[in-house]
Design an enzyme around this catalytic site. Structure first.
Site, PDB file in Angstrom:
ATOM      1  N   ASN A  13       0.851  -1.182   0.000  1.00  0.00           N
ATOM      2  CA  ASN A  13       0.000   0.000   0.000  1.00  0.00           C
ATOM      3  C   ASN A  13       0.891   1.238   0.000  1.00  0.00           C
ATOM      4  O   ASN A  13       1.483   1.584   1.014  1.00  0.00           O
ATOM      5  CB  ASN A  13      -0.910  -0.014   1.229  1.00  0.00           C
ATOM      6  CG  ASN A  13      -1.757   1.239   1.343  1.00  0.00           C
ATOM      7  OD1 ASN A  13      -1.913   1.995   0.383  1.00  0.00           O
ATOM      8  ND2 ASN A  13      -2.313   1.481   2.524  1.00  0.00           N
ATOM      9  N   LYS A  15       0.038   4.301  -0.337  1.00  0.00           N
ATOM     10  CA  LYS A  15      -0.613   5.481   0.241  1.00  0.00           C
ATOM     11  C   LYS A  15      -0.392   6.696  -0.673  1.00  0.00           C
ATOM     12  O   LYS A  15      -0.504   6.566  -1.889  1.00  0.00           O
ATOM     13  CB  LYS A  15      -0.108   5.706   1.670  1.00  0.00           C
ATOM     14  CG  LYS A  15      -0.276   4.449   2.540  1.00  0.00           C
ATOM     15  CD  LYS A  15       0.015   4.683   3.982  1.00  0.00           C
ATOM     16  CE  LYS A  15      -0.162   3.388   4.765  1.00  0.00           C
ATOM     17  NZ  LYS A  15       0.004   3.597   6.216  1.00  0.00           N
ATOM     18  N   HIS A 103      -9.583   0.919   5.297  1.00  0.00           N
ATOM     19  CA  HIS A 103      -8.267   1.158   5.893  1.00  0.00           C
ATOM     20  C   HIS A 103      -8.417   2.139   7.053  1.00  0.00           C
ATOM     21  O   HIS A 103      -9.251   3.047   7.023  1.00  0.00           O
ATOM     22  CB  HIS A 103      -7.306   1.725   4.843  1.00  0.00           C
ATOM     23  CG  HIS A 103      -5.883   1.752   5.297  1.00  0.00           C
ATOM     24  ND1 HIS A 103      -5.392   2.743   6.125  1.00  0.00           N
ATOM     25  CD2 HIS A 103      -4.847   0.904   5.063  1.00  0.00           C
ATOM     26  CE1 HIS A 103      -4.115   2.513   6.372  1.00  0.00           C
ATOM     27  NE2 HIS A 103      -3.754   1.403   5.731  1.00  0.00           N
ATOM     28  N   GLU A 105      -6.818   4.630   8.008  1.00  0.00           N
ATOM     29  CA  GLU A 105      -6.684   6.042   7.681  1.00  0.00           C
ATOM     30  C   GLU A 105      -7.956   6.575   7.031  1.00  0.00           C
ATOM     31  O   GLU A 105      -8.333   7.730   7.249  1.00  0.00           O
ATOM     32  CB  GLU A 105      -5.467   6.236   6.769  1.00  0.00           C
ATOM     33  CG  GLU A 105      -4.168   6.000   7.502  1.00  0.00           C
ATOM     34  CD  GLU A 105      -2.999   5.678   6.596  1.00  0.00           C
ATOM     35  OE1 GLU A 105      -1.919   5.394   7.145  1.00  0.00           O
ATOM     36  OE2 GLU A 105      -3.160   5.714   5.354  1.00  0.00           O
ATOM     37  N   GLU A 175      -5.021  -4.731  10.861  1.00  0.00           N
ATOM     38  CA  GLU A 175      -3.979  -3.710  10.948  1.00  0.00           C
ATOM     39  C   GLU A 175      -4.179  -2.909  12.227  1.00  0.00           C
ATOM     40  O   GLU A 175      -4.977  -1.969  12.254  1.00  0.00           O
ATOM     41  CB  GLU A 175      -4.003  -2.810   9.713  1.00  0.00           C
ATOM     42  CG  GLU A 175      -5.396  -2.418   9.200  1.00  0.00           C
ATOM     43  CD  GLU A 175      -5.412  -1.081   8.498  1.00  0.00           C
ATOM     44  OE1 GLU A 175      -4.367  -0.675   7.994  1.00  0.00           O
ATOM     45  OE2 GLU A 175      -6.466  -0.432   8.495  1.00  0.00           O
ATOM     46  N   GLY A 181       2.957   2.706  10.905  1.00  0.00           N
ATOM     47  CA  GLY A 181       3.883   3.814  10.734  1.00  0.00           C
ATOM     48  C   GLY A 181       4.582   4.247  12.008  1.00  0.00           C
ATOM     49  O   GLY A 181       5.252   5.281  12.024  1.00  0.00           O
ATOM     50  N   SER A 221       3.694  -2.100  10.362  1.00  0.00           N
ATOM     51  CA  SER A 221       5.155  -2.072  10.435  1.00  0.00           C
ATOM     52  C   SER A 221       5.769  -3.429  10.101  1.00  0.00           C
ATOM     53  O   SER A 221       6.675  -3.910  10.784  1.00  0.00           O
ATOM     54  CB  SER A 221       5.624  -1.586  11.817  1.00  0.00           C
ATOM     55  OG  SER A 221       5.204  -0.259  12.045  1.00  0.00           O
TER      56      SER A 221
END
Length: 261
Positions: A13, A15, A103, A105, A175, A181, A221
């Site tokens: 991904n 992003k 996701h 985000e 996730e 991150g 990660s």
């Protein structure tokens, strides 16, 4: 516990990284680093920004690179007055195979609800693509002991109204939001426990056969250094890779976990 045979899926991904020139370069480097032995045992997908999709599609198809093209998001409607959104029909025309939905985000920053994720998953399936449905908890939820309720609730909501045979072909990505991150990664044992919960929840909703077939990724990660241990877990069938997928060498190292393990 023996691992049931499910072809692992390693997804990158990207992003909001890589313009189309950078995307082409990354795919070409990745294709150079991977070999037919990798593709025989691992499915690989890349999920570049929308502006890169046509460029990456052209390279993959012209060079016959066996990497699947993926998208990061889509709307649920085929067409309409939805400025800035992308139709699943448009993605299907680009031979997109996988579309990420839900996701963290998108949920945390753009307000996507469980209902929206479910509607998007149905639209993705309608257009012949496979949803990668994401679920996961925040650090506060984890520390309060709410991981199981949060993750199981997201999975149940995402699968509402789907037929067992549809569920069987899905990809679900666990996730943990607190690990994305941050450099923090759930231990292999913790990741396995939640992925096992995801599979048990799928069984409740769609039956044991669908649960045995659905592929469950871990995302948070993931790096070459921890891929072998994570992928050895019986309920982890792949990885949704963020930062490490932006560098071809690192992403290839994750894909090639099978040779290092």
């Amino acid at each position: 516990m023996a691992k049931v045979t499910r072809t692992p899926l390693i997804s990158g991904n990207w992003k909001m990284h890589h313009n189309h020139f950078e995307a082409i370069s990354t795919v070409q480097k990745l294709a150079y680093l991977l070999n037919k032995d990798d593709y025989e045992v691992v499915d690989v997908s890349v999920h570049p920004p929308f502006t890169d999709l046509r460029s990456v599609q052209t390279v993959l198809e012209a060079d016959e690179i066996p990497i699947a093209l993926g998208a990061q998001h889509c709307h649920w409607e085929e067409k309409g007055a939805f400025t800035g959104e992308i139709s699943p029909a448009f993605l299907a025309k680009l031979n997109v195979t996988y579309v990420i939905t839900g996701h963290s985000e998108r949920r945390e920053l753009f307000g996507e609800t469980d209902e929206m994720v479910n509607t998007k998953a149905k639209a993705i399936l309608k257009w012949g693509m496979t949803p990668i449905i994401c679920c996961g908890e925040t650090l506060d939820e984890r520390e309060a002991g709410g991981t199981d309720d949060k993750v199981a609730g997201q999975v149940r909501a995402a699968l509402a109204g789907l037929k067992p045979e549809q569920v069987a072909g899905l990809v679900i990505a666990y996730e943990p939001i607190w690990a994305i991150g941050t450099g923090r990664t759930a231990s292999a044992e913790d990741a396995q426990a939640v992925c096992a919960l995801v599979r048990a929840t799928v069984a409740e909703v769609a039956g044991a056969e669908a649960a045995a077939s659905v592929r469950i990724q871990y995302g948070g990660s993931v790096k070459p250094s921890n891929a072998v241990e994570l992928m050895a877990q019986p309920d982890i069938d792949g990885a949704l890779v963020g930062g490490a997928s932006l560098v071809a060498d690192d992403f290839a190292g994750i894909v090639q976990y099978h040779a290092a393990g």
